[in-house]
Design a protein around this motif. Structure first.
Motif, mmCIF file in Angstrom:
data_model
loop_
_atom_site.group_PDB
_atom_site.id
_atom_site.type_symbol
_atom_site.label_atom_id
_atom_site.label_comp_id
_atom_site.label_asym_id
_atom_site.label_seq_id
_atom_site.Cartn_x
_atom_site.Cartn_y
_atom_site.Cartn_z
ATOM 1 N N MET A 1 0.839 -1.185 0.000
ATOM 2 C CA MET A 1 0.000 0.000 0.000
ATOM 3 C C MET A 1 0.877 1.239 0.000
ATOM 4 O O MET A 1 1.757 1.398 0.826
ATOM 5 C CB MET A 1 -0.899 -0.022 1.229
ATOM 6 C CG MET A 1 -1.709 1.235 1.407
ATOM 7 S SD MET A 1 -2.604 1.149 2.979
ATOM 8 C CE MET A 1 -3.830 2.342 2.660
ATOM 9 N N HIS A 2 0.654 2.149 -0.906
ATOM 10 C CA HIS A 2 1.417 3.383 -1.005
ATOM 11 C C HIS A 2 0.872 4.392 -0.014
ATOM 12 O O HIS A 2 -0.317 4.650 0.039
ATOM 13 C CB HIS A 2 1.324 3.937 -2.430
ATOM 14 C CG HIS A 2 2.094 5.198 -2.609
ATOM 15 N ND1 HIS A 2 1.496 6.425 -2.526
ATOM 16 C CD2 HIS A 2 3.401 5.413 -2.825
ATOM 17 C CE1 HIS A 2 2.414 7.362 -2.713
ATOM 18 N NE2 HIS A 2 3.577 6.758 -2.897
ATOM 19 N N LYS A 3 1.755 4.983 0.802
ATOM 20 C CA LYS A 3 1.332 5.964 1.795
ATOM 21 C C LYS A 3 1.588 7.367 1.278
ATOM 22 O O LYS A 3 2.636 7.653 0.743
ATOM 23 C CB LYS A 3 2.076 5.757 3.110
ATOM 24 C CG LYS A 3 1.684 4.480 3.810
ATOM 25 C CD LYS A 3 2.282 4.445 5.181
ATOM 26 C CE LYS A 3 1.756 3.236 5.913
ATOM 27 N NZ LYS A 3 1.960 3.311 7.332
ATOM 28 N N SER A 4 0.607 8.239 1.450
ATOM 29 C CA SER A 4 0.773 9.637 1.085
ATOM 30 C C SER A 4 1.758 10.282 2.041
ATOM 31 O O SER A 4 1.824 9.918 3.209
ATOM 32 C CB SER A 4 -0.562 10.379 1.192
ATOM 33 O OG SER A 4 -1.516 9.803 0.368
ATOM 34 N N LYS A 5 2.486 11.255 1.552
ATOM 35 C CA LYS A 5 3.444 11.947 2.401
ATOM 36 C C LYS A 5 2.734 13.154 3.022
ATOM 37 O O LYS A 5 2.765 14.248 2.504
ATOM 38 C CB LYS A 5 4.650 12.384 1.588
ATOM 39 C CG LYS A 5 5.850 12.679 2.410
ATOM 40 C CD LYS A 5 7.055 12.867 1.520
ATOM 41 C CE LYS A 5 8.299 12.867 2.366
ATOM 42 N NZ LYS A 5 9.485 13.000 1.577
ATOM 43 N N LEU A 6 2.047 12.924 4.147
ATOM 44 C CA LEU A 6 1.275 13.970 4.792
ATOM 45 C C LEU A 6 2.064 14.727 5.839
ATOM 46 O O LEU A 6 1.686 15.802 6.240
ATOM 47 C CB LEU A 6 0.022 13.377 5.445
ATOM 48 C CG LEU A 6 -0.967 12.709 4.507
ATOM 49 C CD1 LEU A 6 -2.116 12.110 5.298
ATOM 50 C CD2 LEU A 6 -1.493 13.691 3.493
ATOM 51 N N ALA A 43 -7.697 7.111 9.218
ATOM 52 C CA ALA A 43 -7.247 7.225 7.826
ATOM 53 C C ALA A 43 -6.000 8.102 7.719
ATOM 54 O O ALA A 43 -5.059 7.765 6.993
ATOM 55 C CB ALA A 43 -8.372 7.785 6.959
ATOM 56 N N ILE A 44 -5.971 9.205 8.454
ATOM 57 C CA ILE A 44 -4.817 10.113 8.409
ATOM 58 C C ILE A 44 -3.566 9.404 8.918
ATOM 59 O O ILE A 44 -2.511 9.432 8.273
ATOM 60 C CB ILE A 44 -5.087 11.393 9.224
ATOM 61 C CG1 ILE A 44 -6.113 12.260 8.504
ATOM 62 C CG2 ILE A 44 -3.798 12.168 9.479
ATOM 63 C CD1 ILE A 44 -6.638 13.407 9.338
ATOM 64 N N THR A 46 -2.988 6.216 9.150
ATOM 65 C CA THR A 46 -2.657 5.108 8.251
ATOM 66 C C THR A 46 -1.912 5.601 7.012
ATOM 67 O O THR A 46 -1.015 4.933 6.518
ATOM 68 C CB THR A 46 -3.945 4.366 7.823
ATOM 69 O OG1 THR A 46 -4.593 3.897 9.006
ATOM 70 C CG2 THR A 46 -3.642 3.193 6.924
ATOM 71 N N GLN A 47 -2.269 6.785 6.532
ATOM 72 C CA GLN A 47 -1.677 7.311 5.302
ATOM 73 C C GLN A 47 -0.379 8.077 5.520
ATOM 74 O O GLN A 47 0.322 8.394 4.562
ATOM 75 C CB GLN A 47 -2.677 8.228 4.597
ATOM 76 C CG GLN A 47 -3.888 7.507 4.083
ATOM 77 C CD GLN A 47 -4.930 8.455 3.544
ATOM 78 O OE1 GLN A 47 -4.678 9.650 3.388
ATOM 79 N NE2 GLN A 47 -6.103 7.946 3.265
ATOM 80 N N SER A 49 3.408 9.102 6.285
ATOM 81 C CA SER A 49 4.725 8.488 6.121
ATOM 82 C C SER A 49 5.591 8.870 7.319
ATOM 83 O O SER A 49 6.637 9.477 7.185
ATOM 84 C CB SER A 49 5.369 8.955 4.816
ATOM 85 O OG SER A 49 5.597 10.345 4.858
#
Length: 109
Positions: A1-6, A43-44, A46-47, A49
C-alpha cells in the motif's frame, strides 16, 4: 500500500509531539469498546509516512488513556463550538492547528 506523504519526516520538537494525541485518538478509535470513534483520524494516521515507533513506546496506564480520550472529546466539543461562533478561523488551514484539533467530525478537511 502506497502511503501519502502527509507529514515532513524531519518534523521534530513541539510540532512532533502533536502527533501523540493524533495517534492515540486513532488507536482508541480502533478498539471495540472505544469511548470515541474517529475514522478520519485512523485514515490520516494510516496514510502518514511517519514512523510511530517512538509514540508506541510511551507507556500509559489504562485509566490515564481513558482520561486523555475523554479530555480530547471535550476539547473537540469546545473547538467545534468556538469555530461555529468564529468561522473566520477556519480559513487558517495550518497543519499544527488541525493536528491540535484532531479530526473534528463536523469539520471538513
Amino acid at each position: 500500500m502506497h502511503k501519502s506523504k502527509l507529514v515532513d519526516p524531519a518534523l521534530s520538537g513541539v510540532a512532533e509531539t502533536l502527533l501523540i494525541p493524533l495517534y492515540n485518538r486513532a488507536m482508541e478509535s480502533q478498539r471495540p469498546d472505544a469511548i470515541m470513534k474517529d475514522e478520519k483520524t485512523v485514515a490520516i494516521v494510516t496514510q502518514m509516512s511517519y514512523d510511530f515507533d517512538q509514540i508506541r513506546k510511551i507507556r500509559m496506564h489504562e485509566a490515564n488513556k481513558a482520561a486523555r480520550i475523554m479530555l480530547t472529546r471535550e476539547i473537540d466539543r469546545y473547538a467545534l463550538d468556538f469555530l461555529g461562533r468564529h468561522p473566520e478561523f477556519l480559513c487558517h488551514r495550518s497543519t499544527p492547528m488541525f493536528l491540535i484539533l484532531g479530526s473534528l467530525k463536523n469539520l471538513d478537511r
